[in-house]
Design a protein around this motif. Structure first.
Motif, short mmCIF file in Angstrom:
data_model
loop_
_atom_site.label_atom_id
_atom_site.label_comp_id
_atom_site.label_asym_id
_atom_site.label_seq_id
_atom_site.Cartn_x
_atom_site.Cartn_y
_atom_site.Cartn_z
N VAL A 1 43.74 16.60 71.64
CA VAL A 1 42.36 15.98 72.30
C VAL A 1 42.04 14.70 71.65
O VAL A 1 41.55 13.73 72.43
N SER A 2 42.32 14.49 70.63
CA SER A 2 41.91 13.31 69.72
C SER A 2 42.96 12.11 69.70
O SER A 2 42.94 11.05 68.79
N SER A 3 44.03 12.41 70.41
CA SER A 3 45.35 11.37 70.36
C SER A 3 45.40 9.93 70.70
O SER A 3 45.82 9.33 70.47
N MET A 4 44.48 9.93 71.83
CA MET A 4 44.36 8.66 72.44
C MET A 4 42.85 8.40 72.79
O MET A 4 42.55 8.19 73.87
N PRO A 5 42.05 8.49 71.89
CA PRO A 5 40.44 8.43 72.03
C PRO A 5 40.09 6.57 72.50
O PRO A 5 40.80 5.99 72.18
N TRP A 6 38.90 6.63 73.08
CA TRP A 6 38.50 5.23 73.30
C TRP A 6 37.52 4.86 72.21
O TRP A 6 36.74 5.85 71.89
N THR A 7 37.51 3.72 71.73
CA THR A 7 37.03 3.58 70.29
C THR A 7 35.94 2.01 70.59
O THR A 7 36.54 1.12 71.52
N ILE A 8 35.00 1.81 69.73
CA ILE A 8 34.43 0.72 69.87
C ILE A 8 34.83 0.08 68.33
O ILE A 8 33.87 0.58 67.40
#
Length: 497
Positions: free
Chosen positions: A324-331
């Motif tokens: 689920v966290s392998s390609m998250p969108w980040t700031i």
């Protein structure tokens, strides 16, 4: 009891105030995407993401169409930087380290290392204030799966969280040319037999290539717990962290790819080439590459490769702990406007027009409506001459609100949700390893692994000679310390579930 009559001007003021309150409430319910930026100076942001195909020629045209919406809705315009996947990680490292303008970043390849270096913004407060639409779209379970030590640094994208491992994408025209019955290709041994036929008849064609650093990225039956330095074998069946590189599974994998290399199926420049696999297929120089199966994968890969592809899956479908966290969108902390960055992400997760623009480009120019509720290329346009053919809905914030490309079932997004539900799931699903306490050991182990990974895992060298050598260096670099820390964190996480 008499009532005091309000003057007319007071009544009018009260009506105006109540209308303003109602409008604000409606904006909140709609996920904060109403035109908060109206009348304000437009804020400019930079957003980055990788591509595994060619960089679209008309990215600026699509970017402007998206900006027309975001300027009106939230007072934001964004510069899209779409970067070749082979160069993405290194370029993000440079941008983050230099403090270059960077407001929204796909965390594919970058999430763990950027967190470890303190380069990501904490998102909890921003999400609550500016991301109600994201919360509604994702749900708390998926959001919580990307937390590290209870803190949110990335937002998962809605997509296939499970993967059909051990899959290979093969050109259908070559299969047809040599009368290879695709119904008989089911196991990894069957795949090897196909490679043998193709190589013997097409010796100038590279038979198979890895779609990432090595075939092991998609050929796996273990949960790597973030970095493969300590894994859960047998599809994460038990919460027992072991050394992958000393397992029989890893040894068998190395023997497999070593045989392919010795037989000439893998090109001699496999460790140095940086060109993505689909452009090589499109250019006619590659027959097959490895991938992962999911609903609609054949159409996706056919679009990217510019020719019909057949996909065979040889291992089980599986959802690792970090899927689920392998390609998250980040700031990133580079952002001077994290509030506006979150508003823009909120728009992407909830606005169908924004998602379709980013996914497929401009209607009429890059796609048109087709029969059966799908879309496809306009007349005279195909994957080779389209100005915008990204074909990566799986990387975007919310592919479930995009249109469906022709060749796929109109029900593909619902099929994908069911695929997630029915796949094998790691016992560590939702666990995120915190590297902080073993950062030094991870750097040392990574350096050793980088020295051997490409040559070993692509069959270039003899595993009987080089695997013991790598393991000795991994031991000296502190891999057991990492494994012990993973086990400690995993046990603590499990005790709190």
């Amino acid at each position: 009891m008499s009532r005091t009559k309000l003057p007319l001007i007071a009544v009018l003021c009260l009506v105006i105030i109540m209308a303003g309150v109602l409008s604000a409430c409606q904006q909140k319910e709609n996920g904060g995407n109403a035109a908060e930026g109206a009348g304000q100076e437009t804020v400019s942001l930079v957003m980055t993401m990788p591509t595994f195909s060619t960089i679209p020629k008309e990215i600026t045209k699509v970017q402007e169409a998206m900006n027309e919406i975001s300027r009106k809705e939230i007072g934001v315009e964004v510069e899209l930087q779409i970067i070749d996947s082979a160069a993405y990680n290194q370029q993000m490292i440079l941008m983050l380290a230099s403090g270059e303008k960077l407001d929204i970043m796909s965390g594919l390849f970058t999430y763990s290392s950027a967190y470890q270096k303190g380069q990501l913004t904490e998102l909890d407060g921003l999400l609550e204030e500016h991301g109600q639409g994201i919360i509604k779209a994702l749900g708390e379970e998926y959001i919580n799966a990307t937390r590290i030590n209870g803190v949110l640094y990335g937002l998962p994208n809605l997509r296939d969280f499970a993967s059909g491992y051990g899959a290979f994408s093969m050109r259908k025209d070559i299969l047809d040319k040599y009368k290879i019955d695709i119904a008989t290709i089911k196991t990894i041994e069957d795949v090897g037999n196909v490679f043998k036929i193709v190589h013997e008849n097409e010796p100038n064609l590279t038979t198979v290539a890895p779609s990432a650093e090595s075939f092991l990225n998609q050929y796996r039956n273990f949960d790597g717990l973030g970095n493969d330095f300590g894994v859960l074998l047998n599809y994460g069946e038990k919460l027992e962290v072991v050394n992958l590189f000393k397992s029989e599974d890893y040894k068998n994998y190395l023997k497999l790819v070593r045989g392919w290399y010795q037989n000439g199926y893998i090109s001699k420049d496999v460790t140095t080439t940086t060109e993505a696999v689909t452009p090589r297929v499109k250019a006619g120089s590659l027959f097959a590459y490895n991938t992962t199966w999911k609903p609609g994968i054949e159409q996706q890969e056919s679009n990217m490769a510019g020719t019909p592809m057949f996909i065979v899956q040889t291992l089980d479908s599986f959802m690792p702990g970090s899927s689920v966290s392998s390609m998250p969108w980040t700031i990133p902390i580079n952002s001077e406007h994290p509030d506006k960055a979150m508003e823009y992400l909120n728009l992407l997760y909830t606005n169908e027009d924004m998602m379709n623009l980013l996914a497929y480009g401009i209607e009429g120019d890059h796609y048109v409506d087709k029969t059966g509720g799908t879309i496809g290329f306009p007349d005279g346009i195909d994957s080779k001459n389209s100005g915008y053919n990204l074909n990566m809905t799986w990387l975007l914030p919310n592919e479930f609100i995009t249109k469906v490309w022709e060749g796929n079932q109109p029900s593909i997004w619902e099929d994908t949700r069911k695929f997630n539900e029915t796949a094998k799931k790691s016992a560590a699903l939702g666990f995120t390893f915190d590297n902080a306490k073993v950062a030094t050991e991870i750097t040392s182990v990574q350096n050793v692994y980088d020295e051997y990974r490409k040559v070993l895992e692509n069959g270039v060298v003899d595993p009987d000679e080089y695997l013991p050598e790598m393991n000795a260096k991994l031991d000296a670099a502190g891999i057991d310390v990492i494994i012990e820390e993973k086990q400690r964190q995993l046990d603590e996480w499990a005790s709190k579930k």
